[in-house]
Scaffold this active site. Structure first.
Site, short mmCIF file in Angstrom:
data_model
loop_
_atom_site.label_atom_id
_atom_site.label_comp_id
_atom_site.label_asym_id
_atom_site.label_seq_id
_atom_site.Cartn_x
_atom_site.Cartn_y
_atom_site.Cartn_z
N TYR A 148 -20.66 20.17 7.75
CA TYR A 148 -19.33 20.22 8.66
C TYR A 148 -18.82 18.89 8.71
O TYR A 148 -17.64 18.64 8.28
CB TYR A 148 -19.53 20.95 9.73
CG TYR A 148 -18.38 21.08 10.82
CD1 TYR A 148 -17.19 22.12 10.27
CD2 TYR A 148 -18.18 20.08 11.94
CE1 TYR A 148 -16.01 22.00 10.96
CE2 TYR A 148 -16.81 20.63 12.47
CZ TYR A 148 -15.99 21.34 12.28
OH TYR A 148 -14.72 21.28 12.97
N LYS A 152 -15.12 17.19 7.25
CA LYS A 152 -14.26 16.51 8.15
C LYS A 152 -14.21 15.07 7.78
O LYS A 152 -12.88 14.49 8.05
CB LYS A 152 -14.73 16.72 9.72
CG LYS A 152 -14.25 17.94 10.13
CD LYS A 152 -13.18 18.58 9.92
CE LYS A 152 -12.82 19.99 10.44
NZ LYS A 152 -11.40 20.55 10.47
N1 LIG Z 1 -13.14 24.43 18.45
C1 LIG Z 1 -13.46 23.02 18.21
O1 LIG Z 1 -14.29 22.58 18.99
C2 LIG Z 1 -12.94 22.03 17.28
C3 LIG Z 1 -13.17 20.47 17.45
C4 LIG Z 1 -12.34 19.93 16.38
C5 LIG Z 1 -11.88 20.30 15.53
N2 LIG Z 1 -11.59 21.63 15.30
C6 LIG Z 1 -10.94 22.20 14.13
O2 LIG Z 1 -9.83 22.63 14.52
C7 LIG Z 1 -9.25 23.50 13.62
C8 LIG Z 1 -9.05 25.00 14.38
O3 LIG Z 1 -10.06 25.27 15.02
P1 LIG Z 1 -10.43 26.40 15.80
O4 LIG Z 1 -11.71 25.93 16.95
O5 LIG Z 1 -9.10 26.84 16.40
O6 LIG Z 1 -11.12 27.55 15.09
P2 LIG Z 1 -11.11 29.21 14.94
O7 LIG Z 1 -10.66 29.71 16.37
O8 LIG Z 1 -12.58 29.66 14.46
O9 LIG Z 1 -9.85 29.49 14.17
C9 LIG Z 1 -9.85 29.16 12.76
C10 LIG Z 1 -8.63 29.56 11.98
O10 LIG Z 1 -8.63 29.21 10.62
C11 LIG Z 1 -8.24 30.33 10.02
N3 LIG Z 1 -9.29 30.58 8.73
C12 LIG Z 1 -10.54 30.48 8.67
N4 LIG Z 1 -10.82 30.89 7.32
C13 LIG Z 1 -9.80 31.02 6.67
C14 LIG Z 1 -9.45 31.01 5.36
N5 LIG Z 1 -10.44 31.23 4.43
N6 LIG Z 1 -8.27 30.82 4.88
C15 LIG Z 1 -7.13 30.84 5.84
N7 LIG Z 1 -7.24 30.69 7.14
C16 LIG Z 1 -8.57 30.63 7.58
C17 LIG Z 1 -8.63 31.35 11.09
O11 LIG Z 1 -8.01 32.68 10.57
P3 LIG Z 1 -8.41 34.01 9.88
O12 LIG Z 1 -9.86 34.21 10.29
O13 LIG Z 1 -7.52 35.08 10.20
O14 LIG Z 1 -8.26 33.54 8.43
C18 LIG Z 1 -8.19 30.92 12.31
O15 LIG Z 1 -6.81 31.33 12.51
C19 LIG Z 1 -10.38 23.71 12.55
O16 LIG Z 1 -10.04 22.98 11.63
C20 LIG Z 1 -11.41 22.91 13.37
O17 LIG Z 1 -12.60 22.52 12.34
C21 LIG Z 1 -12.18 22.39 16.18
#
Ligand SMILES: NC(=O)c1ccc[n+]([C@@H]2O[C@H](COP(=O)([O-])OP(=O)(O)OC[C@H]3O[C@@H](n4cnc5c(N)ncnc54)[C@H](OP(=O)(O)O)[C@@H]3O)[C@@H](O)[C@H]2O)c1
Length: 232
Positions: A148, A152
């Protein structure tokens, strides 16, 4: 007019809602058609323009189709938010090639393909804005997160280079590096953490609104967000 990837839940959903509240027309994309349709209905009921586009961003051809469909529907793009991402967290020996490939395909390759597919529309908007959702894991190393973290770090590298490359074309590129944020992904990665203590998705959405609406000469290229309370 803004495109938000990964808008079906979590941080992307919060960003889409916040941008719509600012009056932006929204193109929202993810794989989950039902969740996208529900969000589009919710945004429209508040008077916003919102169009769902179902796409699997691991598929390069799907990204080309998305760019063509957004161009046909809206004819412009002011803001591209590369938020969609996946988290697989495991020690090195338990990290499969399939996990590595999916992380790279969605977290690193898709933002590259999306920036490339939409840059002509963003140049037409001049100023256009790209916001890339990386992570603190794209800046530092964490145990159990090598693959991961590599994906990133790749996104941070792409984003930093594009910040410089596109500046002269009046396309600003911002990199957001959040720590643990209360979404499904955090619940999967850190079941030991209380989501109530984590960064909340709306806090990242507020930052996106600030970045894409501010004017002036200063470029805020990278922002790191951490939990105010120390992690255990
Ligand atoms: N949560 C954290 O702690 C955190 C911290 C730092 C950075 N981030 C980053 O922030 C971003 C959003 O994270 P989140 O926590 O909101 O994640 P999440 O709740 O798991 O949501 C992920 C989103 O990405 C979409 N997605 C997943 N696989 C996909 C695919 N193959 N094609 C198109 N869309 C896809 C999902 O929609 P579908 O499943 O409907 O496709 C969902 O809308 C990510 O890039 C993550 O790495 C998160």
């Amino acid at each position: 007019m803004a495109l938000v990837t990964g808008a079906s839940r979590g941080i992307g959903r919060a960003i889409a809602v916040a941008l719509a509240e600012q009056g932006a027309a929204l193109a929202i994309t993810a794989r989950s058609a039902d969740a996208l349709e529900a969000l589009a209905r919710e945004l429209r009921s508040s008077g916003a323009t919102a169009e769902p586009f179902v796409a699997d961003l691991r598929d390069a051809a799907a990204i080309e189709r998305l760019a063509a469909a957004v161009d046909a529907r809206f004819g412009r793009l002011d803001v591209l938010v590369n938020n969609a991402g996946v988290g697989h967290f495991a020690p090195l020996s338990d990290t499969s090639l399939a996990m590595w490939d999916e992380l790279m395909a969605l977290n690193a390759r898709a933002p590259f393909l999306l920036c490339r597919a939409f840059v002509a529309q963003l140049r037409r908007a001049a100023p256009g804005t790209i916001v890339n959702l990386a992570s603190v894991v794209g800046i530092r190393g964490y145990p159990g997160q090598a693959a991961y973290g590599a994906s990133k770090h790749a996104l941070v590298g792409l984003s930093r280079a594009l910040t410089e490359e596109l500046l002269g074309e009046r396309v600003r590129v911002h990199t957001i590096c959040p720590g643990g944020t209360a979404t499904d992904m955090l619940r999967q990665a850190r079941p030991d953490l209380d989501p109530g203590d984590a960064i909340q998705p709306h806090e990242i959405a507020e930052l996106v609104v600030f970045l894409v609406t501010r004017t002036g000469n200063a470029l805020i290229d990278q922002v790191q967000l951490r939990r105010a309370a120390a992690a255990p």
